[in-house]
Every structure is written in C-alpha cells, then in structure tokens.
Design a protein around this motif. Structure first.
Motif, mmCIF file in Angstrom:
data_model
loop_
_atom_site.group_PDB
_atom_site.id
_atom_site.type_symbol
_atom_site.label_atom_id
_atom_site.label_comp_id
_atom_site.label_asym_id
_atom_site.label_seq_id
_atom_site.Cartn_x
_atom_site.Cartn_y
_atom_site.Cartn_z
ATOM 1 N N ASN A 166 0.817 -1.226 0.000
ATOM 2 C CA ASN A 166 0.000 0.000 0.000
ATOM 3 C C ASN A 166 0.848 1.273 0.000
ATOM 4 O OD1 ASN A 166 0.946 0.020 2.612
ATOM 5 N ND2 ASN A 166 -1.072 0.046 3.584
ATOM 6 N N ASP A 167 2.130 1.146 -0.356
ATOM 7 C CA ASP A 167 3.020 2.313 -0.361
ATOM 8 C C ASP A 167 2.505 3.424 -1.264
ATOM 9 O OD1 ASP A 167 4.558 0.682 1.221
ATOM 10 O OD2 ASP A 167 6.313 0.662 -0.087
ATOM 11 N N ILE A 168 2.094 3.064 -2.471
ATOM 12 C CA ILE A 168 1.649 4.069 -3.447
ATOM 13 C C ILE A 168 0.417 4.800 -2.929
ATOM 14 C CG2 ILE A 168 0.674 4.388 -5.754
ATOM 15 C CD1 ILE A 168 2.485 2.094 -6.694
ATOM 16 N N SER A 169 -0.518 4.055 -2.362
ATOM 17 C CA SER A 169 -1.752 4.666 -1.871
ATOM 18 C C SER A 169 -1.469 5.698 -0.783
ATOM 19 C CB SER A 169 -2.688 3.577 -1.344
ATOM 20 O OG SER A 169 -3.922 4.120 -0.937
ATOM 21 N N VAL A 170 -0.592 5.360 0.165
ATOM 22 C CA VAL A 170 -0.266 6.302 1.241
ATOM 23 C C VAL A 170 0.492 7.504 0.685
ATOM 24 C CG1 VAL A 170 0.901 6.627 3.450
ATOM 25 C CG2 VAL A 170 -0.222 4.451 2.950
ATOM 26 N N ALA A 171 1.433 7.250 -0.211
ATOM 27 C CA ALA A 171 2.201 8.353 -0.793
ATOM 28 C C ALA A 171 1.284 9.334 -1.526
ATOM 29 C CB ALA A 171 3.261 7.812 -1.742
ATOM 30 N N GLU A 172 0.322 8.816 -2.278
ATOM 31 C CA GLU A 172 -0.608 9.694 -2.989
ATOM 32 C C GLU A 172 -1.486 10.475 -2.012
ATOM 33 O OE1 GLU A 172 -2.790 7.602 -5.976
ATOM 34 O OE2 GLU A 172 -1.023 7.312 -7.260
ATOM 35 N N TYR A 173 -1.860 9.846 -0.894
ATOM 36 C CA TYR A 173 -2.631 10.559 0.126
ATOM 37 C C TYR A 173 -1.844 11.753 0.654
ATOM 38 C CZ TYR A 173 -5.002 11.495 4.564
ATOM 39 O OH TYR A 173 -5.649 12.117 5.621
ATOM 40 N N VAL A 174 -0.568 11.529 0.960
ATOM 41 C CA VAL A 174 0.265 12.609 1.500
ATOM 42 C C VAL A 174 0.373 13.761 0.504
ATOM 43 C CG1 VAL A 174 2.598 13.237 2.252
ATOM 44 C CG2 VAL A 174 1.576 11.080 3.012
ATOM 45 N N ILE A 175 0.693 13.443 -0.738
ATOM 46 C CA ILE A 175 0.878 14.499 -1.741
ATOM 47 C C ILE A 175 -0.428 15.220 -2.032
ATOM 48 C CG2 ILE A 175 1.488 14.952 -4.140
ATOM 49 C CD1 ILE A 175 3.896 14.400 -2.340
ATOM 50 N N SER A 176 -1.523 14.480 -2.175
ATOM 51 C CA SER A 176 -2.803 15.136 -2.477
ATOM 52 C C SER A 176 -3.257 16.006 -1.310
ATOM 53 C CB SER A 176 -3.873 14.102 -2.832
ATOM 54 O OG SER A 176 -4.106 13.210 -1.758
ATOM 55 N N SER A 177 -3.042 15.547 -0.075
ATOM 56 C CA SER A 177 -3.413 16.366 1.084
ATOM 57 C C SER A 177 -2.580 17.638 1.135
ATOM 58 C CB SER A 177 -3.213 15.563 2.378
ATOM 59 O OG SER A 177 -4.067 14.451 2.426
ATOM 60 N N ALA A 178 -1.290 17.513 0.838
ATOM 61 C CA ALA A 178 -0.428 18.690 0.830
ATOM 62 C C ALA A 178 -0.884 19.706 -0.205
ATOM 63 C CB ALA A 178 1.017 18.270 0.560
#
Length: 315
Positions: free
Chosen positions: A97-109
């Motif tokens: 689930n690395d990609i999913s979490v990374a996308e969450y961080v970037i989209s939230s930022a």
C-alpha cells in the motif's frame, strides 16, 4: 487448515488463494472480541488489519496458531515477542500500500497549500469566497520534510521531487551517505530532526509508534516549524501530540494539517472536537493506505505469505 479473518479484505482473493481451507470470514468479528476468541481453538492462521489485538489473551485461545497475516505494515497491534516465543510467523504486507499512502500525503499537501478542500460546501451555501483563495500556494518549489525514510516515505519523495519540491529527511537508522538518498526523480537531503522541522513547508510522518517515537512531534517540535507549514500524519496515531497540534492550528502557528491516524481509534468525540471549526484541517478515518488497487495488492500479498508458510510447514 483453518483460517480466521475478523476484518475486511478481498474475499474472492482470500478463498481463491487458500483452496481447501476452512475459512471463517466475518469482517464484523473484530467488534465482537469474545466471539473472535471462541473461533480460534482450531485456527492455523489469522489475518488481521490494525484493529484486531493479537495479544497474549488471543494467542492463549489459539493453541494451533502458526501464522498471522497483517493486511498492512504497522505491527503495533501484534505482540511480536509473544508470537516469536510461540514460533508463530507474522507476515506484514510490506510495500503493497506504499503508493496509496504516498498519494494521500501528496494530495493532502496540495489541497491544504491551496486551501480548497472546504470550498465545495461553501459554494453550495452561496459563498463565492473567491478572495479568500486568491493567495493559495503552489507545491512546486516548496520543501517536503520527512520523518522516517522507509519505503512509503521514499514513494512520497519520488512524487514530491517530480512535482518540483525539495525533499529533506530525518532517519537515524540510515547513514548520511549512500544510494538510498538518490531516487529516480532526484536527490533527498538527509538532515537532523531539528533542521527538517525548521526548514520544511510540508512535514510528513513515516515512523512506527514506539516508546521512542510517541509524541516525538510535540508542542516544542511544532514551535520550531514555520508558521504556515503543513503537517501530515498517515503513519501512526500517537507520533504527534494531537492536543498540541490543535492548539497550534487554532493559534495560527501552523498553516494546516491532515490526520489519517489517531492516538485512539476510533477517536473519542472529545479528541476530534479539538479540531472543530478549523478550516485548514483534513481528518480521515485511517484510510490513506486503502484504495481499490492497494486493497487487491494487500490481500494478494498477505494470502500468498500465509499460504506459503502453512504449506511449507506441512511438507
């Protein structure tokens, strides 16, 4: 072989990947602790997410248990020492689930820097509010600070660098020199914790919850950050002092925050009420690692690990 699954996963993958096994799949079983314990007398494996406590009491009710599959990567809900003492293998879904979490961080930022996440409801209520958003900030040229530089942090850094951010990271377990800081989209700068906190425009946490990391981002740490910095925690609740974060946001000493994890889950209303009325906060119910794609990957990886272990022991 008997498999117990008390939390949700992709049931088709579960049953196809463990043919011939007796499977107890009940995503609501995590809410019924006594019923769960009663199911474990003949269990060879249990597959859990983050809410099932695989502790001494559970292991005592599962004398035949040989494997624990974890639909995710955090292991703070599993008593690893007790499992080791019993010879029970534990299999996290590392990397799935690395990609999913990374996308969450970037989209939230991106959303918090622009200040747009509350706008749909404001417009629906007739508030044009264009002037309030005219000074939103671009992510390009900003500095992302990472606390911890494991696989999820690296996926996050790859995306941040590709968007034109600078990236620094603090990880006491990695040497300051080495190829781990060179990614396909650019270079990450290793720094001391104090430098990461003071220099970042966006801070993202990527450490497990341990005695050493509990409240490592406290009022003092938040006070060292820029007054318009964004804080994102999609790692583990308790790494950040939520009360101190809410106070800093309410006092205007931070630019915004996104919390996907909480010290207590689900959090008591008193804890989430700290953030009531703040327009620069995103709160989500521990879903950063969940997406259609990652759910499939996590289920596949976990089922394969459990199957291979049980079959290997049976040979």
């Amino acid at each position: 072989m008997q498999i117990v699954v008390p939390e949700f996963m992709e049931e088709d993958i579960l049953r196809a990947g463990l043919p011939g096994c007796g499977i107890t799949y009940d995503p609501g079983l995590v809410e019924r602790r006594e019923d769960l314990l009663a199911c474990l007398g003949g269990a060879d494996a249990i597959i859990v997410r983050n809410r099932t406590r695989v502790d001494a009491a559970l292991l005592e009710k599962a004398p035949k248990l040989r494997a624990v599959g974890r639909l995710g990567v955090g292991l703070d809900n599993i008593d690893l020492q007790a499992c080791k003492a019993r010879g029970i293998a534990v299999f996290p879904a590392s990397g799935a689930n690395d990609i999913s979490v990374a996308e969450y961080v970037i989209s939230s930022a991106m959303v918090l820097l622009r200040g747009i996440h509350a706008m749909p409801s404001r417009l629906a209520d007739g508030d044009w509010a264009r002037a309030a958003l005219m000074n939103g900030r671009e992510i390009s040229g900003k500095r992302l600070g990472l606390i911890g530089f494991g696989s999820i942090a690296r996926e996050t850094a790859v995306r941040a660098l590709a968007l034109g951010m600078e990236v620094s990271a603090f990880d006491p377990h990695l040497a300051a020199e080495g190829p781990h800081w060179r990614l396909k989209s650019g270079q990450v700068q290793p720094e001391a914790l104090e430098a990461v906190l003071a220099g970042c425009d966006v801070l993202s946490l990527h450490v497990p919850l341990t005695a050493a990391t509990r409240h490592m981002v406290d009022a003092a740490a938040l006070g060292r950050m820029k007054p318009d910095a964004i804080v994102i925690n999609a790692a583990r609740g308790g790494v950040i002092d939520e009360a101190a974060l809410a106070e800093a946001l309410r006092a205007g000493r931070l630019g915004g925050a996104a919390l996907d994890v909480f010290e207590t889950e689900p959090p008591p209303q008193a804890d989430t009420a700290r953030f009531a009325g703040l327009g620069n906060v995103i709160l989500t119910p521990h879903i950063a690692g969940l997406s259609r794609e990652s759910n499939l990957r996590v289920s596949e990886v976990t089922v394969r690990s459990v199957r291979n272990h049980l079959q290997g022991e049976a040979l």
